[in-house]
Design a protein around this motif. Structure first.
Motif, short mmCIF file in Angstrom:
data_model
loop_
_atom_site.label_atom_id
_atom_site.label_comp_id
_atom_site.label_asym_id
_atom_site.label_seq_id
_atom_site.Cartn_x
_atom_site.Cartn_y
_atom_site.Cartn_z
N ALA A 1 7.62 38.01 3.90
CA ALA A 1 9.23 38.08 3.61
C ALA A 1 9.75 39.85 4.25
CB ALA A 1 9.43 38.81 1.85
N ALA A 2 9.42 40.54 4.29
CA ALA A 2 9.74 41.41 4.87
C ALA A 2 9.75 41.41 6.26
CB ALA A 2 8.73 43.15 4.69
N LEU A 3 8.63 40.64 6.79
CA LEU A 3 8.80 40.76 8.23
C LEU A 3 10.11 39.30 8.66
CD1 LEU A 3 4.81 40.31 9.60
CD2 LEU A 3 6.79 41.93 10.10
N GLY A 4 10.23 38.35 7.60
CA GLY A 4 11.24 37.66 8.21
C GLY A 4 13.00 38.80 8.14
N ARG A 5 12.76 39.57 7.14
CA ARG A 5 14.09 40.19 6.58
C ARG A 5 14.35 40.46 7.93
NH1 ARG A 5 12.54 40.30 1.48
NH2 ARG A 5 11.75 42.73 2.23
N LEU A 6 13.15 41.39 8.70
CA LEU A 6 13.32 42.34 9.85
C LEU A 6 13.16 41.27 11.17
CD1 LEU A 6 12.61 45.08 11.30
CD2 LEU A 6 9.93 44.08 11.55
N GLY A 7 12.87 40.01 11.23
CA GLY A 7 13.56 39.36 12.48
C GLY A 7 14.88 38.92 12.54
N ALA A 8 15.66 38.56 11.38
CA ALA A 8 16.35 37.91 11.00
C ALA A 8 17.75 39.03 11.21
CB ALA A 8 16.56 37.30 9.60
N ALA A 9 17.71 40.54 10.94
CA ALA A 9 18.24 40.93 11.30
C ALA A 9 18.74 41.83 12.30
CB ALA A 9 17.97 42.64 10.45
N GLU B 1 17.62 39.28 15.02
CA GLU B 1 18.27 38.51 15.52
C GLU B 1 19.43 38.54 15.44
OE1 GLU B 1 18.05 33.41 15.79
OE2 GLU B 1 16.72 35.33 14.36
N ARG B 2 19.90 39.14 14.48
CA ARG B 2 21.89 39.03 14.30
C ARG B 2 21.93 40.39 15.51
NH1 ARG B 2 20.64 39.27 9.09
NH2 ARG B 2 20.66 41.69 9.13
N GLU B 3 21.46 41.96 15.56
CA GLU B 3 21.80 42.27 15.84
C GLU B 3 21.68 42.50 17.94
OE1 GLU B 3 19.62 45.70 15.03
OE2 GLU B 3 20.35 46.10 13.67
N ARG C 1 5.41 48.64 10.62
CA ARG C 1 6.28 49.66 11.00
C ARG C 1 5.93 48.66 12.20
NH1 ARG C 1 10.27 52.40 9.36
NH2 ARG C 1 10.22 53.20 7.41
N SER C 2 4.50 48.66 12.44
CA SER C 2 4.19 48.23 14.49
C SER C 2 5.66 47.22 13.93
CB SER C 2 2.96 48.01 13.98
OG SER C 2 2.25 48.89 13.58
N ALA C 3 5.95 45.87 13.87
CA ALA C 3 7.19 45.09 13.90
C ALA C 3 7.81 46.05 14.18
CB ALA C 3 6.63 44.38 12.58
N GLN C 4 8.14 46.65 13.69
CA GLN C 4 9.45 47.34 14.35
C GLN C 4 9.49 47.92 15.50
OE1 GLN C 4 9.65 49.78 10.21
NE2 GLN C 4 11.70 49.42 9.92
N GLU C 5 8.10 48.69 15.58
CA GLU C 5 8.47 49.56 16.75
C GLU C 5 8.17 48.42 18.41
OE1 GLU C 5 8.21 52.14 19.42
OE2 GLU C 5 8.64 52.74 16.69
N GLY C 6 7.11 47.17 17.43
CA GLY C 6 7.49 46.24 18.42
C GLY C 6 8.72 45.53 19.47
N LEU C 7 9.69 45.66 18.08
CA LEU C 7 10.84 44.93 18.18
C LEU C 7 11.92 45.76 19.12
CD1 LEU C 7 11.61 42.25 14.65
CD2 LEU C 7 11.19 41.97 17.29
N ALA C 8 11.95 47.55 18.27
CA ALA C 8 12.29 48.44 19.22
C ALA C 8 12.28 48.20 20.40
CB ALA C 8 12.62 50.04 18.46
N ASN C 9 11.05 48.26 20.81
CA ASN C 9 10.21 48.17 22.27
C ASN C 9 11.17 47.38 23.31
OD1 ASN C 9 8.59 49.32 24.82
ND2 ASN C 9 7.91 46.94 24.18
N SER D 1 14.73 36.47 25.56
CA SER D 1 15.72 36.00 25.22
C SER D 1 14.35 35.59 23.66
CB SER D 1 16.15 34.96 25.77
OG SER D 1 14.83 33.97 26.11
N ARG D 2 13.35 35.97 23.69
CA ARG D 2 12.26 34.97 22.19
C ARG D 2 11.56 36.26 22.34
NH1 ARG D 2 12.97 30.73 25.85
NH2 ARG D 2 10.73 30.75 26.04
N VAL D 3 11.45 36.67 21.13
CA VAL D 3 10.45 36.97 20.32
C VAL D 3 9.58 35.99 19.22
CG1 VAL D 3 9.83 39.15 19.88
CG2 VAL D 3 12.16 39.07 20.66
N ALA D 4 8.20 36.34 19.55
CA ALA D 4 7.55 35.93 18.00
C ALA D 4 6.33 37.11 17.96
CB ALA D 4 6.29 35.40 19.13
N ILE D 5 6.29 37.02 16.30
CA ILE D 5 5.97 38.20 15.46
C ILE D 5 4.76 37.06 14.44
CG2 ILE D 5 5.33 39.96 13.36
CD1 ILE D 5 8.97 39.97 14.44
N THR D 6 3.16 37.31 15.11
CA THR D 6 2.53 36.85 14.30
C THR D 6 1.68 38.10 14.20
OG1 THR D 6 2.55 35.14 15.91
CG2 THR D 6 0.76 35.05 15.24
#
Length: 394
Positions: A264-272, A274-276, A300-308, A316-321
């Motif tokens: 659920a936390a990763l879903g919220r992170l990805g949605a935010a 994508e909106r930004e 935190r690893s997913a956050q850093e990956g998205l920040a990168n 244009s696309r990102v996949a978090i697994t």
């Protein structure tokens, strides 16, 4: 040992047994009546005086207690040897109320002597052997049991003291870890700000100064205006880049709640994200029952990956697994279709060239025994992989 109800029950029990022993051991007569009277006096003395001294370790009071119990036992045995049952209460009571082991031993010896005197009074000198045997056995058993219990109690007190010291040391160590974590995070933020926002602002100042100089120092007004307009466009571009870097830094530090589980936390992170940014984010997390600490590391690893991705990839696309690897490891991957690491960037397990975020993330993963890999993805783009050992929740 200081529960008064148990001592009350013990006092009543030995007094009742003393009386019953006299009733069942004829012949009856004045000697038995004397022993019963001693049992009654014992109860009166206990409830009137001894009971209130259970939680006090006063040397003077212990002397009085020793004299009182020795007198009661000695007089009772002088009337009837069956009154020696009172020893079962007297010896433990002397141990419990003694202020020291030495005083307890002395009090036990005094009680044994009183018991021996009672036997001599009742049987005459012919009862010396029986008195010595009974008093010696009782004294030996009391000393052995008392010293053993005292030793056990001392060990318990020492362990309690060590436990308190251990808990205090653990608290201090946790505080040191927190302080170290705060210091490391501050250092990481300082490096991030220096490498991104500070450098962009420095460039903005320099370009702004150049634009002003061109407007003031150009003889051809149209040429100076055109050059200044180009500088202003460059300032706008640099400001947008600095804004993107600032947003990426804020996104890395944003407290994303892990309530509801990691998925659920990763879903919220990805949605935010994508909106930004407008970058599509797909989340596929299949890891349940993880320890809270591991969930935070992976999040935190997913956050850093998205920040990168936000700062460097142009994707244009990102996949978090998130997936289990066997029964002992969990792997998080952040894969994008952007430009990927530049040829000058370090290879696997190295931080990205534009900052120190991945270096801090690698340290965070190492704290839980994990590893970090960063490099080009198959088919283009970049790939961030964090592997941590699985630790089930209790």
């Amino acid at each position: 040992m200081l529960n008064r109800r148990w001592w009350d029950a013990a006092a009543i029990a030995v007094a009742v047994v003393t009386v019953l022993f006299g009733l069942t051991d004829p012949p009856y007569g004045p000697p038995d009546y004397g022993a019963w009277a001693v049992a009654g006096v014992f109860l009166v003395v206990y409830f009137a005086y001894l009971r209130g001294r259970l939680d006090r370790e006063d040397p003077t009071q212990h002397v009085v207690i020793t004299i009182v119990l020795s007198a009661v036992v000695g007089v009772g045995v002088a009337f009837d040897p069956g009154a020696s049952i009172l020893q079962a209460f007297a010896y433990p009571f002397l141990w419990v109320t003694a202020p020291s082991t030495r005083r307890a031993i002395v009090a036990n010896v005094g009680l044994a002597i009183a018991l021996l005197v009672g036997y001599v009074v009742h049987f005459g000198w012919g009862g010396v052997v029986a008195g010595v045997a009974v008093a010696g056995l009782s004294l030996g058993f009391s000393l052995a049991l008392g010293l053993w219990i005292t030793h056990i109690a001392a060990i318990g007190e020492e362990r309690a003291r060590l436990l308190v010291e251990l808990q205090s040391a653990q608290g201090q160590l946790a505080a040191l870890h927190r302080d170290a974590g705060v210091s490391d995070e501050r250092a990481r933020l300082a490096r991030e700000i220096h490498d991104t926002i500070a450098q962009s602002l420095t460039g903005l100042v320099m370009v702004a100064q150049r634009a002003g100089n061109r407007l003031d120092g150009s003889d051809d007004a149209s040429q100076g205006t055109a050059a200044a307009r180009a500088d202003i466009e460059l300032i706008e571009q640099m400001a947008r880049e600095a804004l993107t870097e600032a947003r990426g830094l804020v996104a890395t530090l944003a407290p994303v709640s892990a309530d509801g589980g990691l998925t659920a936390a990763l879903g919220r992170l990805g949605a935010a994200f994508e909106r930004e940014t407008g970058v599509r984010v797909a989340v596929d997390a299949d890891a349940s029952g993880l320890d809270r600490e591991l969930e935070v590391v992976l999040l935190r690893s997913a956050q850093e990956g998205l920040a990168n991705v936000r700062k460097h990839a142009g994707a244009s696309r990102v996949a978090i697994t998130v997936a289990d690897r066997g029964a002992h490891e969990v792997v998080l991957t952040v894969c994008d279709d952007g430009a990927g690491p530049s040829p000058a960037a370090p290879g696997v397990s190295s931080p990205a060239p534009a900052g120190f975020g991945l270096a801090g993330l690698r340290d965070r993963a190492a704290l839980v025994g994990g590893t970090l890999e960063f490099g080009p993805a198959n088919g283009g783009g970049s790939l961030l992989r964090v592997t941590v050992p699985r630790k089930e929740t209790a």
